[in-house]
Scaffold this motif. Structure first.
Motif, PDB file in Angstrom:
ATOM      1  N   LEU A 184       0.820  -1.210   0.000  1.00 27.17           N
ATOM      2  CA  LEU A 184       0.000   0.000   0.000  1.00 27.17           C
ATOM      3  C   LEU A 184       0.854   1.260   0.000  1.00 27.17           C
ATOM      4  O   LEU A 184       0.506   2.265  -0.633  1.00 27.17           O
ATOM      5  N   ARG A 192      -6.519   2.885  -6.514  1.00 23.14           N
ATOM      6  CA  ARG A 192      -7.570   2.893  -5.485  1.00 23.14           C
ATOM      7  C   ARG A 192      -7.574   1.565  -4.742  1.00 23.14           C
ATOM      8  O   ARG A 192      -7.359   0.508  -5.327  1.00 23.14           O
ATOM      9  N   THR A 193      -7.818   1.644  -3.441  1.00 24.93           N
ATOM     10  CA  THR A 193      -7.964   0.452  -2.615  1.00 24.93           C
ATOM     11  C   THR A 193      -9.443   0.259  -2.306  1.00 24.93           C
ATOM     12  O   THR A 193     -10.117   1.195  -1.870  1.00 24.93           O
ATOM     13  N   LEU A 195     -11.893  -1.459   0.078  1.00 24.03           N
ATOM     14  CA  LEU A 195     -11.938  -2.072   1.402  1.00 24.03           C
ATOM     15  C   LEU A 195     -13.313  -2.698   1.610  1.00 24.03           C
ATOM     16  O   LEU A 195     -14.325  -2.000   1.645  1.00 24.03           O
ATOM     17  N   CYS A 214      -4.735   2.879   5.243  1.00 23.59           N
ATOM     18  CA  CYS A 214      -5.139   3.779   4.163  1.00 23.59           C
ATOM     19  C   CYS A 214      -5.079   5.235   4.601  1.00 23.59           C
ATOM     20  O   CYS A 214      -4.612   6.108   3.852  1.00 23.59           O
ATOM     21  N   TYR A 221      -9.418   5.402  -0.919  1.00 23.27           N
ATOM     22  CA  TYR A 221     -10.020   4.080  -0.821  1.00 23.27           C
ATOM     23  C   TYR A 221     -11.533   4.178  -0.832  1.00 23.27           C
ATOM     24  O   TYR A 221     -12.115   5.260  -0.677  1.00 23.27           O
ATOM     25  N   CYS A 254     -11.462   8.217   2.478  1.00 25.62           N
ATOM     26  CA  CYS A 254     -12.471   7.298   1.952  1.00 25.62           C
ATOM     27  C   CYS A 254     -13.441   8.016   1.025  1.00 25.62           C
ATOM     28  O   CYS A 254     -13.923   9.112   1.338  1.00 25.62           O
TER      29      CYS A 254
END
Length: 291
Positions: A184, A192-193, A195, A214, A221, A254
């Protein structure tokens, strides 16, 4: 009975799309999604825009802000995004390799997205649903939590790479933190992550591991709520409100809008595909700029 019909019918739609996928990509995609568009209005909304379908159950005048208009693509946009996820001779979707350390990962320049979540959150099932129009791609799904022990890399044509990360919590790899934290923090092409949070139980203490990573690394994310077919409408609404409040008040990086999905009924899968196509730079949607 309606939910059962929807599950069976959607499964048939993707089977048809996969059979057609060996031919012309644009044709196969339009045919598969054309069947979706023929669904009755309420079933179409439930399948493609599950968050909108949930919103209508709130009492008028007291509806919370679910940020539905931040990413609000047209059905045409969503149909076009399907081509990115449709395997063909010109668009090869395939497993590339696995790695336990970042220096063992494939050196790729295309955009990358990763999926991370607690063991048994349904991560592999979701990825398999995303690749439903690429039936030759093998995504191993196990009934036992903690099955994924390595970072698994999947090539999606010339468009992007998708990474299936090991689950955290129960039966997580001993070197989970070192493996995932390094990825990461240092993966330069990570766009983009995603979750994953189990919508049945909501955000758990173990989820804070990924959230804190994050936030600490200032990574963009998205929270994806899995298994929405497992909860009653009332319970799901409660969880959505709690998680939305958490995102609005406890996070900085987020994405404000939640993405509820079901790998069983395929609810929310089309919208998630469209979002991925957008943030990897492979589809322009009116009114939405990814960052």
């Amino acid at each position: 009975m309606a939910a059962r019909w929807l599950r069976l019918d959607v499964g048939r739609l993707f089977a048809v799309g996969a059979e057609l996928g060996s031919g012309r990509r644009a044709y196969s995609t339009s045919q598969a999604f054309a069947e979706v568009l023929r669904l009755p209005s309420k079933q179409l909304t439930k399948l493609v825009f599950p968050l909108q379908e949930l919103e209508r159950h709130f009492v008028p005048g007291s509806r919370p802000d679910l940020h539905l208009k931040i990413f609000d693509p047209s059905l045409d946009d969503i149909a076009r995004a399907e081509s990115v996820f449709t395997a063909s001779s010109r668009n090869r979707i395939e497993y590339l390799s696995s790695a336990v350390r970042l220096d063992h990962a494939p050196d790729l320049r295309r955009p990358e997205v990763c999926f991370i979540g607690r063991s048994n959150v349904g991560k592999s099932s979701l990825i398999k649903a995303l690749f439903s129009l690429a039936p030759e791609v093998e995504v191993r799904v196990s009934k036992k939590p903690g099955h994924t022990k390595k970072m698994n890399f999947f090539k999606v044509g010339k468009y992007f790479t998708l990474v299936d990360m090991p689950g955290y919590g129960y039966r997580a790899p001993e070197d989970f933190v070192d493996m995932v934290e390094t990825y990461l923090k240092e993966r330069k092409n990570l766009m983009r992550t995603f979750l994953l949070v189990d919508s049945v139980v909501g955000i758990q203490k173990t989820d804070n591991i990924a959230i804190e990573m994050c936030e600490e690394f200032a990574l963009p994310y998205v929270m994806v709520l899995t298994k929405i077919d497992k909860s009653s409408k009332g319970h799901l609404l409660k969880q959505v409100l709690q998680i939305q409040k958490f995102v609005d008040t406890k996070t900085q990086g987020c994405f404000p809008q939640l993405f509820p999905v079901s790998a069983v009924t395929y609810s929310g899968i089309h919208l998630l595909k469209c979002f991925i196509a957008n943030i990897t730079g492979n589809l322009k949607t009116n009114g939405f700029q990814f960052s």
